[in-house]
Write a protein that holds these residues in place. Structure first.
Motif, PDB file in Angstrom:
ATOM      1  N   THR A 197       0.829  -1.215   0.000  1.00  0.00           N
ATOM      2  CA  THR A 197       0.000   0.000   0.000  1.00  0.00           C
ATOM      3  C   THR A 197       0.857   1.255   0.000  1.00  0.00           C
ATOM      4  O   THR A 197       0.397   2.326   0.430  1.00  0.00           O
ATOM      5  CB  THR A 197      -0.920  -0.007   1.232  1.00  0.00           C
ATOM      6  OG1 THR A 197      -0.103  -0.060   2.416  1.00  0.00           O
ATOM      7  CG2 THR A 197      -1.857  -1.189   1.217  1.00  0.00           C
ATOM      8  N   LEU A 198       2.102   1.136  -0.461  1.00  0.00           N
ATOM      9  CA  LEU A 198       2.982   2.308  -0.508  1.00  0.00           C
ATOM     10  C   LEU A 198       2.417   3.355  -1.441  1.00  0.00           C
ATOM     11  O   LEU A 198       2.457   4.544  -1.150  1.00  0.00           O
ATOM     12  CB  LEU A 198       4.393   1.876  -0.943  1.00  0.00           C
ATOM     13  CG  LEU A 198       5.517   2.889  -0.748  1.00  0.00           C
ATOM     14  CD1 LEU A 198       5.679   3.240   0.731  1.00  0.00           C
ATOM     15  CD2 LEU A 198       6.824   2.357  -1.318  1.00  0.00           C
ATOM     16  N   ASP A 199       1.868   2.887  -2.547  1.00  0.00           N
ATOM     17  CA  ASP A 199       1.214   3.786  -3.498  1.00  0.00           C
ATOM     18  C   ASP A 199      -0.296   3.636  -3.286  1.00  0.00           C
ATOM     19  O   ASP A 199      -0.888   2.603  -3.617  1.00  0.00           O
ATOM     20  CB  ASP A 199       1.602   3.414  -4.935  1.00  0.00           C
ATOM     21  CG  ASP A 199       1.074   4.411  -5.943  1.00  0.00           C
ATOM     22  OD1 ASP A 199       0.429   5.405  -5.521  1.00  0.00           O
ATOM     23  OD2 ASP A 199       1.287   4.201  -7.151  1.00  0.00           O
ATOM     24  N   GLU A 200      -0.903   4.695  -2.723  1.00  0.00           N
ATOM     25  CA  GLU A 200      -2.323   4.582  -2.394  1.00  0.00           C
ATOM     26  C   GLU A 200      -3.208   4.467  -3.622  1.00  0.00           C
ATOM     27  O   GLU A 200      -4.333   3.960  -3.554  1.00  0.00           O
ATOM     28  CB  GLU A 200      -2.783   5.803  -1.567  1.00  0.00           C
ATOM     29  CG  GLU A 200      -2.182   5.889  -0.173  1.00  0.00           C
ATOM     30  CD  GLU A 200      -0.821   6.544  -0.193  1.00  0.00           C
ATOM     31  OE1 GLU A 200      -0.383   6.937  -1.288  1.00  0.00           O
ATOM     32  OE2 GLU A 200      -0.183   6.647   0.890  1.00  0.00           O
ATOM     33  N   GLU A 201      -2.746   4.949  -4.750  1.00  0.00           N
ATOM     34  CA  GLU A 201      -3.583   4.924  -5.939  1.00  0.00           C
ATOM     35  C   GLU A 201      -3.596   3.557  -6.619  1.00  0.00           C
ATOM     36  O   GLU A 201      -4.517   3.244  -7.361  1.00  0.00           O
ATOM     37  CB  GLU A 201      -3.100   5.996  -6.928  1.00  0.00           C
ATOM     38  CG  GLU A 201      -3.246   7.417  -6.400  1.00  0.00           C
ATOM     39  CD  GLU A 201      -2.785   8.427  -7.418  1.00  0.00           C
ATOM     40  OE1 GLU A 201      -2.312   8.003  -8.499  1.00  0.00           O
ATOM     41  OE2 GLU A 201      -2.914   9.641  -7.146  1.00  0.00           O
ATOM     42  N   SER A 202      -2.544   2.771  -6.387  1.00  0.00           N
ATOM     43  CA  SER A 202      -2.488   1.450  -7.040  1.00  0.00           C
ATOM     44  C   SER A 202      -1.900   0.443  -6.061  1.00  0.00           C
ATOM     45  O   SER A 202      -0.703   0.156  -6.103  1.00  0.00           O
ATOM     46  CB  SER A 202      -1.656   1.521  -8.317  1.00  0.00           C
ATOM     47  OG  SER A 202      -0.341   1.960  -8.007  1.00  0.00           O
TER      48      SER A 202
ATOM     49  N   GLN B 135      -0.811  -3.111  -4.567  1.00  0.00           N
ATOM     50  CA  GLN B 135      -0.236  -4.212  -5.334  1.00  0.00           C
ATOM     51  C   GLN B 135      -0.174  -5.465  -4.464  1.00  0.00           C
ATOM     52  O   GLN B 135       0.155  -5.414  -3.281  1.00  0.00           O
ATOM     53  CB  GLN B 135       1.174  -3.838  -5.810  1.00  0.00           C
ATOM     54  CG  GLN B 135       1.855  -4.897  -6.657  1.00  0.00           C
ATOM     55  CD  GLN B 135       3.282  -4.485  -7.008  1.00  0.00           C
ATOM     56  OE1 GLN B 135       3.770  -3.485  -6.496  1.00  0.00           O
ATOM     57  NE2 GLN B 135       3.933  -5.269  -7.846  1.00  0.00           N
TER      58      GLN B 135
ATOM     59  N   ASN C 180       9.809  -0.002   3.684  1.00  0.00           N
ATOM     60  CA  ASN C 180       9.196   0.759   2.596  1.00  0.00           C
ATOM     61  C   ASN C 180      10.107   0.815   1.379  1.00  0.00           C
ATOM     62  O   ASN C 180       9.652   0.835   0.230  1.00  0.00           O
ATOM     63  CB  ASN C 180       8.841   2.162   3.062  1.00  0.00           C
ATOM     64  CG  ASN C 180       7.644   2.160   4.001  1.00  0.00           C
ATOM     65  OD1 ASN C 180       6.915   1.163   4.083  1.00  0.00           O
ATOM     66  ND2 ASN C 180       7.428   3.253   4.705  1.00  0.00           N
TER      67      ASN C 180
ATOM     68  N   ALA D 128       9.139  -0.424  -2.190  1.00  0.00           N
ATOM     69  CA  ALA D 128       9.300   0.396  -3.396  1.00  0.00           C
ATOM     70  C   ALA D 128      10.052  -0.365  -4.464  1.00  0.00           C
ATOM     71  O   ALA D 128       9.783  -0.210  -5.666  1.00  0.00           O
ATOM     72  CB  ALA D 128      10.023   1.697  -3.037  1.00  0.00           C
TER      73      ALA D 128
ATOM     74  N   LYS E 155       7.752  -2.604  -6.412  1.00  0.00           N
ATOM     75  CA  LYS E 155       6.607  -1.960  -7.062  1.00  0.00           C
ATOM     76  C   LYS E 155       6.497  -2.346  -8.522  1.00  0.00           C
ATOM     77  O   LYS E 155       5.418  -2.565  -9.051  1.00  0.00           O
ATOM     78  CB  LYS E 155       6.728  -0.444  -6.902  1.00  0.00           C
ATOM     79  CG  LYS E 155       5.542   0.321  -7.460  1.00  0.00           C
ATOM     80  CD  LYS E 155       5.686   1.800  -7.201  1.00  0.00           C
ATOM     81  CE  LYS E 155       4.486   2.548  -7.770  1.00  0.00           C
ATOM     82  NZ  LYS E 155       4.613   4.002  -7.573  1.00  0.00           N
TER      83      LYS E 155
END
Length: 1662
Positions: A484-489, A491, A770, A774, A777
């Motif tokens: 959930t590091l990237d809230e928009e996508s 994975q 994190n 990353a 990702k």
């Protein structure tokens, strides 16, 4: 597991510690409570936002705002800014919602007992009113009128009530109940608030609201819908049918309600099942500007309804549009009206545009969606269209925009299962649905920033505190790890399979070191929470099944993670708590040190301890300090704390509550602990969230976020810093975000400091993890994690594979050895043979299989027994009904030779009630007959002598009275039956022409049933006699068949003996008995019974054989005389004369003696053949005679049965005649009941209409009085207005006339009221145009008028030269005039409305009056029909053969060509014809008598010839009579009787002497028997001694015999003994032969004597 272990109590030192702690706690409770209340004073929570999706229809509040209910809230969304506003219902879940666009008002109801409707204004969201009605359960529909302050509400069970409110005044204007009418849609007419439409799946009704000043009245009209195919049904009037056929024979034809016997309100709408046709099923409706209705139906038809005439038109589709899936019609789920057509949505997800012109419409596709569209609604300006799907998503379609379709609400796929914050910033959180959809939402505004679909059934969700990752548990035992590091996508980065059991709980410890996964089977898996370690699975520990909660304590200063697992024990009413620890350095330890090969964690490594609580808990958490456990009781509303002992223990330790506080929450709940460990959060089914101080357990914040009606709160999450709280409901699927409204500085600083320290301690780990996330990702590969258990299993399989193969091979060899042993066992003797079960190596398995087989057999046997029991019960029921209850069983009787079958009449025994009723009716009829006689005698006024004679006749015997009565009975043709031929007494029957009253008809039916019973009884007696006769005939035939069978066997004929038997129909009781030959299966005989029968049979056969051997008489008879004492006559046919032995030699070698012997042999053979021929002829004659006798007897019986058959046919005919009379009477009674039912219904209907007439008259009177009063007020206002107009000049008489004229013109002048002009595009878009104004709008117009008057009253408009004081007085007068004119207009409009209301009431009264007149006419006609029916009787008449009863229409003939002649001519002609006929009959009788005399003479002649033959035969028999010596002596001796007496005396003396000798012999024999008995006993002893010696001698003999056989020498004495033995045997044989020959000679001598006596004496025939 808990039941098998020993429970331990707390040790002494531990108990002391606990008691000290408890005492310290108790002593500090008061001070802690006081300090806590002061510490947390003023804190509170508020709702920041609510996330929910509509389950009901979405409504427009104004042109830019929509609203919908969700849980306890009504959510408002601004379409421009997408900002949400929340209105909370304080009394629980929100029911139905309605909005009023012109007034910007929202109304909603709550769902509780006696619900309330709340009215709120928007956007201020202030409550304007609270409407309380008499509804008990729930409101189902709410609807505002477009103009006015009217709100309509509809309730469901039990009232089904429509209520009209004035919501501003909080007044119920009118209400009406409609029992059983479940309405699905309700709407006001946008053009006329006086009209409403209510529709359901079966009905459409138009409601009109009629108003008279302040009185309102509902008027309902139902729409007649077409049939399913779109056609209309021509319905007839149910109450007063006018097209019923006329039946002149069987009486009047009545409506179906009267035939059904209905007299109440149900008769008004009754229709039989066959007359009910399926109608169209409406789904939605909408109004048109012309006040018509468009209605969509399930069958795809579109209807247009004129609300004034209620005419229904089925619109026809123009076939220019191909419908999807090949369907011809569209099933609309929702309708929305637009100009020149409709928008409709179907289940296919397509929005269609209907362009309607006249009675046809065209279809075009407007929009397409993935799923069904549930609701369509236009904005007030008709610039936007709101589209709502069945899942809850909402779209806005803007007409004329570049991108017209905008997604407003994106509903999640499934119910929200869990929520969790993404740490450490807590700006976003995750939601998980049951379908596996994970959404990332913003905490600030709840906007969805990202989403991932796992496409699996999900159960649990948890976010890691040490990294921006999350774990999702699934039903198939997997754990998915998300980045959930990237809230928009978000994975998917890893997937671990744990077990086949579903994952139930996911829990991270506070520092994010471990992830604890609880499964349904009771395993707790420990996983490394760091993504950089690929989420390594350390192992698992076993706990109790049905885990409810896992609680962890992971403090920064501690080097272990404490874990508490709670699981219930419902069987014993306790709760199991399992406590264990996990070291922080566990990832650095070698796995072999803390787990076995399967991954199971060692108990000594985890330091597991077991505790139990003596009551049921629904939740439990572990405190940070003090080794405390806090539990939420599930059965009582308490929160308890428990202290864990410091000292180690084994087994199960029972914990006692150290602190107990009432929770003030009902239902099972869950308890959570804050991140800093000082707060306890409790949620329960009541929907209330409570935050408590962990020391005092007192609540300092209480917030109701959900309702108990939706089963309360499912779960809650608090952020690490304690500033954000998410609460999710169970059933309402509503997510509520709570934020602190007021929070003290000290309280905030505590949790801030703790979260800050925790963040600092985790910062390095978070940064490292994190960075690793990353780096993952861009990777698309999902790692698969497998627990160590599967790898250990693979290693074990690899190690033990050779050993397993060796064991299998040994088992095969052992099986072969056992098979060989079993084969050898079959070959040995019975004594040495082993049983099969002794070869079984696994006796336990064999016993288990045997038990399973026994259980299966018992189960099958039980099923079979139950099946047999059911069949037996059914058999008994049928047998009881059809056999046992019959006093006369039904049976048949068949002829022997002709195909005639006669059945009897099966009869049940009459009950005591029937017999009592019959006797009562018979006594009543006898009294009536006697009364009728006396009346006739009184009317005829006979003389006194005749009266005395009559009195004497009354005293005669009953038989004479019956004869007299029978003589007065009617003839058969008037009786209507031939029952008198069977001896039935018809004297008590009432004449068919006199059956008028109901009681007489019922009595006649009872008497006719008795006659039928007697007829059946009489015939059954005759049938029983014939049945007995057939039994006798069959017995006779059977007796004669014995002799016939003997003759046929003697004659050796190839014939079969005819043996008649009763068939099954003649003996039906055979069907109730099952013979052995009918059973196809062999009877099961147990083995022991088989052995017993075999032993018994062999013993019986041996005993019979021994008896035959010991029976010397029978043996001698068989050996000497061939088993026969004398030769019977029948043996002649089988007798054979043996040939002399010399016949074997040639004739030439015969001697003279041999030739004489041969002649004697031939003579004997000839005589034997002659005797055979004579005997054969006599047997043949006897056989023929017996057969003829059987044939004659059976034919006579057939003739008798044939007559009985004719009698049966006649009896059945008579019974049918009587039953026809009964049916006619029953039909007349039924018709009488129908007439009475119809009359009663009409009377009830008349009373109902008279009550309505009274109500309408009262309503007219009241409306007229109100109209008169209101008219007086109106006239008074008009008069005042005229007075103001007329007195104007007088009032300003002090000024000049010119100025007066100018002022009068100004007085008549009125200002122009500027109407608000709507935009042109809005005018073109809104299909309803200008709608009539409301009361509020009228008030605004009047205020605007008064404001315009201020401009006219300006000093600048004053004429020149006028005094200002006069101008002011003029302005005041003009303003009064304008106000008065406004009042007059208002009163005139109200007067017109009241006049219309009065006219409607008068029309209703006139309609009721006409209905009453109609009922009166129908009652009069019905009474006439009833009188005509009672007089017009149906009579049954017997007609002679050749007469035919004509139908009524055949009697109506045309007499145009007929002539009129004198009656005497016809009578004379008839007399001549009658005379000639009598002469012809007389001549026929004479010829008949002559023929009869001839037949009689011929019969007498034949009789005399037969007598002559009998006499000749008798003379011949006398001549051939055989005279013995006894007969000669009888004829010659004169005193034959004396001679016989002397002989008898001598014989008696001889018998006496013989008796004395016999007694002496018997006594001597008894003495001899005693001696022989004693002697036999001695011999038995001697025999026993000899037998013992014999055994020894036999042994010695056998030994010597063996020696002799070896030597081979024979003794001479043995040879001599053998020769002597042979000679003795020859001598014995010769002696036996000589005895046989002597016996044969004696037999032949006896035969010679018999033949000689047969021919003596020889008489010469005459």
């Amino acid at each position: 597991m808990s039941q098998g272990r020993e429970r331990e109590e707390v040790p002494a030192d531990a108990s002391a510690t606990v008691s000290a702690t408890v005492s310290a706690t108790v002593s500090a409770t008061a001070s802690a409570t006081a300090s806590a209340s002061a510490h947390y004073s003023g804190t509170s929570l508020s709702v920041r936002w609510v996330q929910g999706f509509p389950s009901q229809n979405v409504h427009f509040v104004n042109d830019k705002t929509i609203c919908y209910p969700s849980g306890n809230y009504v959510i408002f969304i601004n379409l421009e800014t997408k900002k949400k506003t929340v209105l909370q219902c304080i009394n629980g879940i929100v029911g139905v919602v309605a909005t009023n666009v012109p007034g910007e008002v929202v109304a909603f109801s709550d769902r509780r007992l006696k619900p309330v409707i709340y009215i709120y204004s928007f956007p201020s969201l202030t409550r304007k009113n609270k409407l309380k009605g008499d509804i008990l359960l729930d409101y189902t529909l709410l609807c505002f009128s477009y103009c006015g302050t009217y709100l309509a509400s509809y309730s469901s069970l039990p009232e089904f009530e429509l209520t009209l409110w004035n919501w501003e005044a909080n007044v119920i204007l009118c209400k009406k109940s409609n029992p059983g009418m479940d309405i699905s849609q309700m709407s006001f007419n946008p053009m006329n608030w006086h009209q409403m439409c209510l529709s359901s799946s079966s009905t459409v009704s138009v409601w009109t609201i009629e108003r008279s000043n302040q009185e309102h009245h509902f008027r309902i009209r139902l729409v007649k819908l077409p049939l399913e195919d779109g056609t209309f049904l021509n319905e007839t009037d149910v109450l007063f049918p006018t097209s019923l056929p006329k039946d002149l024979i069987y009486g009047p034809v009545l409506p179906l309600s009267a035939i059904a016997g209905l007299v109440g309100e149900e008769a008004e709408t009754f229709r039989p099942k066959d007359d009910i046709y399926p109608l169209l099923h409406p789904t939605m409706h909408c109004w048109t500007p012309s006040s018509d209705l468009y209605v969509g139906c399930e069958e795809g038809h579109l209807l247009m309804i004129n609300t004034e005439t209620l005419k229904v038109t089925v619109l026809q589709k123009v076939e220019e549009f191909p419908v999807l899936d090949g369907a011809q019609l569209i099933n609309p789920l929702t309708l929305a009206y637009q100009k020149d057509g409709l928008l409709a949505s179907g289940i296919d997800g397509v929005i269609y545009s209907f362009i309607i012109k006249d009675s046809k419409y065209q279809v075009k596709t407007f929009l397409e969606f993935d799923g069904p569209v549930a609701h369509l609604v236009f904005s007030p300006s008709y610039k936007m269209l709101l589209i709502q799907t069945d899942k809850g998503s909402a779209y806005i379609y803007t007409f004329g925009a570049e991108s017209p379709l905008d997604k407003l609400l994106d509903a999640s796929d499934g119910k929200v299962q869990a929520v969790s914050f993404i740490t450490p910033d807590t700006k976003h959180f995750l939601t998980l649905t049951s379908s596996g959809e994970v959404s990332v939402l913003s905490v600030e505004d709840c906007n969805c920033t990202g989403r991932i679909f796992l496409r699996t059934q999900a159960t649990a969700l948890a976010c890691s505190p040490s990294s921006q990752s999350a774990a999702v548990g699934t039903m198939n035992g997997y754990v998915y790890f998300l980045n959930t590091l990237d809230e928009e996508s978000p994975q998917l980065i890893h997937r671990a399979f744990l077990s086949q059991s579903p994952v139930k709980i996911l829990t991270y410890d506070q520092r994010g070191i471990f992830l604890l996964v609880g499964t349904e089977e009771g395993n707790i898996f420990v996983i490394d929470a760091r993504p950089s370690k690929s989420f390594q699975i350390f192992g698992f520990t076993e706990t109790s099944k049905d885990i409810l909660q896992i609680s962890t304590v992971s403090v920064v200063e501690s080097d272990v993670v404490e874990v508490l697992v709670m699981s219930p024990l419902p069987d014993v009413g306790r709760t199991r708590l399992e406590y264990f620890t996990l070291p922080v350095l566990l990832p650095q330890v070698v796995p072999e040190n803390f787990s076995d090969e399967r991954g199971r964690l060692k108990d000594d490594f985890t330091h597991k301890y077991l505790y139990e609580v003596e009551h049921m808990l629904s939740s439990a958490v572990l405190a940070f300090l003090g080794s405390k456990i806090y539990g939420f009781c599930s059965q009582v509303p308490y929160i308890c704390s428990y202290v864990m002992p410091v000292k180690e223990h084994t087994g199960i330790l029972v914990l006692k509550p150290s602190q107990k506080v009432q929770s003030k929450q009902y239902g099972p709940g869950t308890i959570h602990i804050s991140s800093h460990g000082l707060w306890l959060m409790t949620i329960a089914s009541c929907g209330i969230l409570c935050i408590r101080d962990i020391f005092s357990l007192e609540t300092f914040v209480r917030c109701r976020s959900h309702s108990h009606q939706a089963r309360g709160i499912q779960n809650m999450k608090m952020s690490m810093d304690g500033q954000h709280i998410l609460v999710n409901g169970k059933d309402d699927n509503t997510l509520v975000y709570l934020k602190w409204k007021r929070l003290g500085a000290n309280i905030a600083s505590e949790i801030f400091e703790h979260s800050h320290q925790l963040s600092l301690s985790l910062s390095k780990t978070i940064e490292t993890e994190n960075e690793y996330l990353a780096s993952l990702k861009d990777s698309q590969n999902v790692q698969q994690g497998v627990p160590e258990e599967s790898q250990a299993i693979k290693n074990e399989v690899k190690i033990f594979t050779p050993r397993r193969k060796e064991i299998k091979r040994g088992i095969k060899e052992l099986a072969q050895i056992i098979a060989m042993m079993m084969e050898e066992n079959e070959k040995v003797d019975v004594i040495a043979k082993l049983e099969e079960h002794e070869f079984c190596l696994d006796a336990d398995e064999l016993e288990r299989l045997h038990d399973e087989c026994e259980d299966e057999v018992l189960k099958i046997r039980k099923d079979v027994e139950m099946h047999n029991l059911a069949k037996t019960y059914l058999t008994e029921l049928i047998k009881e009904e059809c056999w046992n209850s019959m006093v006369v069983k039904g049976r048949a009787l068949k002829c022997f030779h002709i195909p005639y079958v006669v059945d009897n009449f099966p009869m049940k025994e009459r009950t005591e009630e029937e017999l009592l009723e019959l006797s009562k009716v018979m006594e009543q009829r006898k009294i009536e007959i006697e009364c009728l006689k006396l009346r006739r005698e009184i009317v005829e006024v006979q003389s006194t002598a005749s009266m005395i004679k009559k009195h004497h006749e009354e005293d005669e015997e009953e038989e004479d009275e019956e004869k007299v009565v029978k003589t007065t009975s009617l003839p058969n043709y008037l009786l209507g039956s031939l029952s008198t031929d069977f001896g039935a007494d018809t004297s008590l029957l009432t004449n068919q022409l006199q059956l008028h009253s109901r009681e007489e008809k019922i009595n006649q039916i009872i008497l006719l049933k008795d006659i039928i019973y007697n007829i059946k009884k009489t015939f059954n007696c005759e049938f029983d006699a014939a049945y007995k006769q057939k039994e006798i005939e069959i017995a006779r035939v059977k007796e004669k068949n014995v002799r016939i069978a003997e003759i046929i066997s003697d004659l050796e004929l190839d014939e079969t003996v005819w043996q008649p038997v009763f068939e099954d129909s003649e003996m039906p009781e055979r069907a109730l008995v099952v013979e052995d030959d009918e059973v196809s299966f062999k009877k099961y005989i147990p083995p022991w019974q088989k052995d017993k029968s075999e032993v018994t049979l062999s013993y019986g056969q041996e005993r019979l054989r021994q008896a035959r051997i010991s029976d010397a008489r029978q043996r001698g008879l068989m050996d000497m005389m061939g088993g026969v004492l004398e030769v019977k006559k029948e043996d002649i046919l089988r007798m054979v004369i043996p040939q002399p032995p010399f016949m074997a030699k040639p004739d030439a070698l015969w001697s003279e003696d041999e030739r004489k012997q041969f002649k004697e042999y031939e003579k004997k053979v000839k005589e034997l053949n002659e005797e055979r021929d004579k005997y054969r002829k006599s047997l043949e004659a006897e056989l023929k005679k017996l057969q003829n006798s059987i044939q004659e007897n059976t034919q006579n019986f057939d003739e008798h049965l044939k007559r009985l058959f004719e009698r049966r046919v006649k009896a059945e005919m008579v019974i049918n005649q009587e039953e026809l009379k009964i049916n006619n009477i029953v039909y007349s009674l039924l018709l009488d009941e129908e007439l009475s039912s119809r009359e009663q219904f009409l009377n009830n209907y008349l009373l109902k209409k008279q009550e309505e007439k009274t109500k309408t008259s009262e309503a007219i009177q009241k409306a007229r009085e109100d109209l008169d009063v209101f008219k007086e007020h109106h006239d008074f206002l008009v008069a005042e207005d005229k007075i103001l107009d007329r007195s104007f000049k007088k009032e300003f008489s002090e000024i000049s006339g010119h100025q007066v004229d100018i002022l009068y013109k100004l007085f008549k002048r009125r200002p122009r009221v500027h109407k608000q002009k709507t935009q042109a595009d809005v005018t073109t878009l809104v299909p309803y145009g200008d709608r009539p104004g409301s009361v509020k709008l009228n008030k605004e117009n009047f205020a605007q008028l008064m404001k315009s008057m201020d401009e006219l009253d300006n000093i600048n408009n004053m004429p020149e030269g006028l005094d200002p004081s006069v101008w002011e007085r003029f302005c005041a007068t003009r303003r009064a005039k304008v106000e008065n004119e406004y009042k007059v207009k208002q009163k005139a409009a109200c007067l017109l409305e009241m006049t219309m209301f009065l006219r409607k009431r008068m029309e209703d009264d006139e309609a009721v009056h006409q209905e009453i007149e109609r009922v009166f006419h129908e009652l009069v006609r019905l009474q006439e029909e009833k009188v005509r029916f009672q007089v017009n009787l149906t009579v049954q008449i017997l007609l002679k053969q050749g007469q035919i009863e004509l139908e009524n229409f055949q009697l109506i003939l045309e007499y145009s060509d007929a002539i009129l002649i004198n009656k005497n001519i016809i009578e004379d002609l008839n007399s001549v014809i009658r005379t000639q006929g009598q002469k012809k009959v007389a001549s026929m009788m004479e010829s008949k008598d002559v023929h009869k005399g001839i037949y009689q003479i011929e019969w007498e002649h034949k009789k005399m010839e037969m007598e002559m033959e009998d006499l000749n035969q008798r003379a011949w028999d006398i001549q051939m009579l055989f005279f013995s010596r006894d007969r000669q002596k009888y004829l010659n001796e004169p005193n034959y009787e004396n001679v016989i007496a002397i002989q008898i005396g001598i014989m008696e003396q001889t018998i006496g002497v013989i008796d004395k000798n016999h007694k002496k012999n018997v006594e001597n024999c008894k003495k001899l028997l005693k001696k022989l008995g004693r002697y036999s006993n001695q011999k038995d002893v001697a025999n026993f001694t000899l037998s013992c010696n014999l055994r020894e001698e036999l042994v010695a003999v056998s030994e010597r015999q063996d020696i002799c056989n070896e030597i081979g020498s024979k003794l001479t004495c043995e040879k001599i003994a053998k020769e002597r033995y042979d000679n003795l045997m020859k001598q014995q044989k010769l002696t036996h032969i000589s005895k046989q020959q002597a016996e044969q000679i004696s037999i032949l001598q006896a035969e010679v004597d018999r033949l000689r006596m047969k021919t003596f004496p020889a008489l010469i025939p005459m």
